[in-house]
Design a protein around this motif. Structure first.
Motif, PDB file in Angstrom:
ATOM      1  N   VAL A  28       0.903  -1.326  -0.102  1.00  0.00           N
ATOM      2  CA  VAL A  28      -0.024   0.158   0.128  1.00  0.00           C
ATOM      3  C   VAL A  28       0.728   1.149   0.109  1.00  0.00           C
ATOM      4  CG1 VAL A  28      -1.796   1.367   1.194  1.00  0.00           C
ATOM      5  CG2 VAL A  28      -1.685  -1.182   1.303  1.00  0.00           C
ATOM      6  N   MET A  30       0.474   5.091   0.661  1.00  0.00           N
ATOM      7  CA  MET A  30      -0.375   6.391   1.261  1.00  0.00           C
ATOM      8  C   MET A  30      -0.650   7.268   0.286  1.00  0.00           C
ATOM      9  SD  MET A  30      -1.824   4.522   3.530  1.00  0.00           S
ATOM     10  CE  MET A  30      -2.871   5.742   4.421  1.00  0.00           C
ATOM     11  N   GLN A  33      -2.772   6.287  -2.631  1.00  0.00           N
ATOM     12  CA  GLN A  33      -4.311   6.066  -2.040  1.00  0.00           C
ATOM     13  C   GLN A  33      -4.717   7.537  -2.201  1.00  0.00           C
ATOM     14  OE1 GLN A  33      -5.999   2.959  -1.644  1.00  0.00           O
ATOM     15  NE2 GLN A  33      -7.736   4.439  -1.308  1.00  0.00           N
ATOM     16  N   ARG A  34      -4.087   8.377  -1.382  1.00  0.00           N
ATOM     17  CA  ARG A  34      -4.612   9.801  -1.276  1.00  0.00           C
ATOM     18  C   ARG A  34      -4.846  10.317  -2.651  1.00  0.00           C
ATOM     19  NH1 ARG A  34      -0.780  14.744   0.656  1.00  0.00           N
ATOM     20  NH2 ARG A  34      -2.386  16.310   0.724  1.00  0.00           N
ATOM     21  N   ASP A  37      -8.022   8.751  -3.882  1.00  0.00           N
ATOM     22  CA  ASP A  37      -9.310   9.507  -3.158  1.00  0.00           C
ATOM     23  C   ASP A  37      -9.571  10.970  -3.693  1.00  0.00           C
ATOM     24  OD1 ASP A  37      -9.455   7.031  -1.837  1.00  0.00           O
ATOM     25  OD2 ASP A  37      -8.167   7.941  -0.164  1.00  0.00           O
ATOM     26  N   TYR A  98      -5.305   2.524 -12.786  1.00  0.00           N
ATOM     27  CA  TYR A  98      -6.845   2.708 -12.556  1.00  0.00           C
ATOM     28  C   TYR A  98      -7.489   3.531 -13.608  1.00  0.00           C
ATOM     29  CZ  TYR A  98     -11.384   3.371 -10.215  1.00  0.00           C
ATOM     30  OH  TYR A  98     -12.694   3.475 -10.049  1.00  0.00           O
ATOM     31  N   GLN A 262      -1.066  -1.070  -4.433  1.00  0.00           N
ATOM     32  CA  GLN A 262      -2.644  -1.115  -4.816  1.00  0.00           C
ATOM     33  C   GLN A 262      -3.419   0.030  -4.388  1.00  0.00           C
ATOM     34  OE1 GLN A 262      -3.196  -3.724  -7.254  1.00  0.00           O
ATOM     35  NE2 GLN A 262      -1.100  -3.615  -7.368  1.00  0.00           N
ATOM     36  N   ILE A 263      -4.435   0.190  -5.131  1.00  0.00           N
ATOM     37  CA  ILE A 263      -5.443   1.060  -4.567  1.00  0.00           C
ATOM     38  C   ILE A 263      -6.446   0.240  -3.778  1.00  0.00           C
ATOM     39  CG2 ILE A 263      -7.129   2.765  -5.153  1.00  0.00           C
ATOM     40  CD1 ILE A 263      -5.245   3.622  -7.447  1.00  0.00           C
ATOM     41  N   ASP A 264      -6.973   0.847  -2.596  1.00  0.00           N
ATOM     42  CA  ASP A 264      -8.289   0.308  -2.182  1.00  0.00           C
ATOM     43  C   ASP A 264      -9.347   0.980  -2.227  1.00  0.00           C
ATOM     44  OD1 ASP A 264     -10.176  -0.922  -0.321  1.00  0.00           O
ATOM     45  OD2 ASP A 264      -8.692  -0.999   1.336  1.00  0.00           O
ATOM     46  N   GLU A 265     -10.195   0.735  -3.111  1.00  0.00           N
ATOM     47  CA  GLU A 265     -11.362   1.250  -3.511  1.00  0.00           C
ATOM     48  C   GLU A 265     -12.459   1.266  -2.476  1.00  0.00           C
ATOM     49  OE1 GLU A 265     -12.880   0.766  -7.723  1.00  0.00           O
ATOM     50  OE2 GLU A 265     -11.254  -0.665  -7.823  1.00  0.00           O
ATOM     51  N   SER A 268     -13.042   4.679  -0.261  1.00  0.00           N
ATOM     52  CA  SER A 268     -13.243   5.807  -1.135  1.00  0.00           C
ATOM     53  C   SER A 268     -14.688   6.282  -0.756  1.00  0.00           C
ATOM     54  CB  SER A 268     -12.912   5.874  -2.516  1.00  0.00           C
ATOM     55  OG  SER A 268     -11.650   5.624  -2.655  1.00  0.00           O
TER      56      SER A 268
END
Length: 268
Positions: A28, A30, A33-34, A37, A98, A262-265, A268
């Motif tokens: 991950v 961050m 991911q930010r 989001d 993505y 990876q991205i955690d959908e 969101s």
């Protein structure tokens, strides 16, 4: 490393850059991911442009992104100057992190001397973050955006204002282009092997009228048809004549799976 770039020897002794991806069990970032989001909140769909505050918000995230945030390292052989020998025009490779209807995140890998020819981004806002390498970016905006799509023009040439034509070396600030400004028509040339993180909102879609067009450019003053265009005032800007062309062979790219963080959908 999470992404390894290798040289594969092909038939007839031709060499081609290939990227071999090894997916970690769980990783991950961050920062990535930010970014995801924020993109979910900023991009509202086709026909919309992010507000100035939202543009600044994404730039603040992208400006501090590092190669490691997408599983890359400057120590990889691919990113060492003169370490990759490719016959002919080096092909660009891309990995999609993505993609949805409103936006997409992808990484472009350009071997040394590789070129992404002059092309446009119809109805799109694009953020480009050079993660590794040195790249020359040349970009234009139409001098008359309202008539840029006029196919009844007596000439195929259209006047465009040069927005930029210089080299950038990572780490550097994020470049942003808009549907009618900021250098919507641009060209990438890799001075050294490069990796670029692109955020497109919305992404290309031929079905939705956002297909990519390609252009050749000629310096202003060299066209015999310049009398057919509005007079250009001495405003300190540089201009060029752009002509739409067929898709160049060197614009073809090879796609590979993304194997970085990876991205955690779900959050969101």
């Amino acid at each position: 490393m999470f992404i390894r770039l290798l040289l594969i020897k092909k038939k007839r002794c031709k060499r081609k850059v290939r990227i071999q991806v090894k997916r970690p069990e769980k990783l991950v970032s961050m920062t990535l991911q930010r970014l995801f989001d924020s993109c979910q909140q900023v991009f509202k769909g086709p026909g919309t442009v992010p507000s100035p505050s939202d543009v600044q918000r994404l730039c603040h995230i992208l400006d501090v992104m590092r190669p490691e945030d997408v599983g890359l390292s400057k120590d990889l052989q691919f990113f060492q100057p003169n370490s990759v020998v490719v016959e002919g025009n080096p092909r660009v490779t891309y990995a999609t992190i993505y993609e949805c209807h409103n936006f997409s995140l992808c990484i472009l890998f350009l071997p040394e001397t590789a070129v992404i020819p002059l092309h446009n981004h119809p109805g799109m806002t694009v953020f480009s973050k050079l993660l590794l390498g040195t790249m020359n970016i040349k970009s234009y905006d139409w001098a008359d955006p309202l008539n840029s799509d006029n196919h009844d023009s007596p000439s195929k040439l259209k006047l465009a204002r040069l927005k930029a034509n210089r080299s950038f070396t990572a780490p550097c600030d994020t470049s942003v282009l808009f549907p009618t400004s900021g250098g919507n028509i641009h060209e990438f040339t890799a001075v050294t092997p490069c990796a670029v993180l692109d955020v497109l909102g919305p992404p290309y879609s031929k079905d939705d009228g956002r297909d990519c067009s390609y252009y050749s450019d000629t310096s202003f003053g060299s066209s015999s048809n310049k009398e057919e265009f509005p007079k250009v005032e001495d405003d300190g800007h540089c201009y060029g004549w752009l002509e739409e062309i067929e898709m160049p062979q060197e614009s073809e790219m090879d796609g590979i799976p993304y194997g970085g963080p990876q991205i955690d959908e779900s959050i969101s």
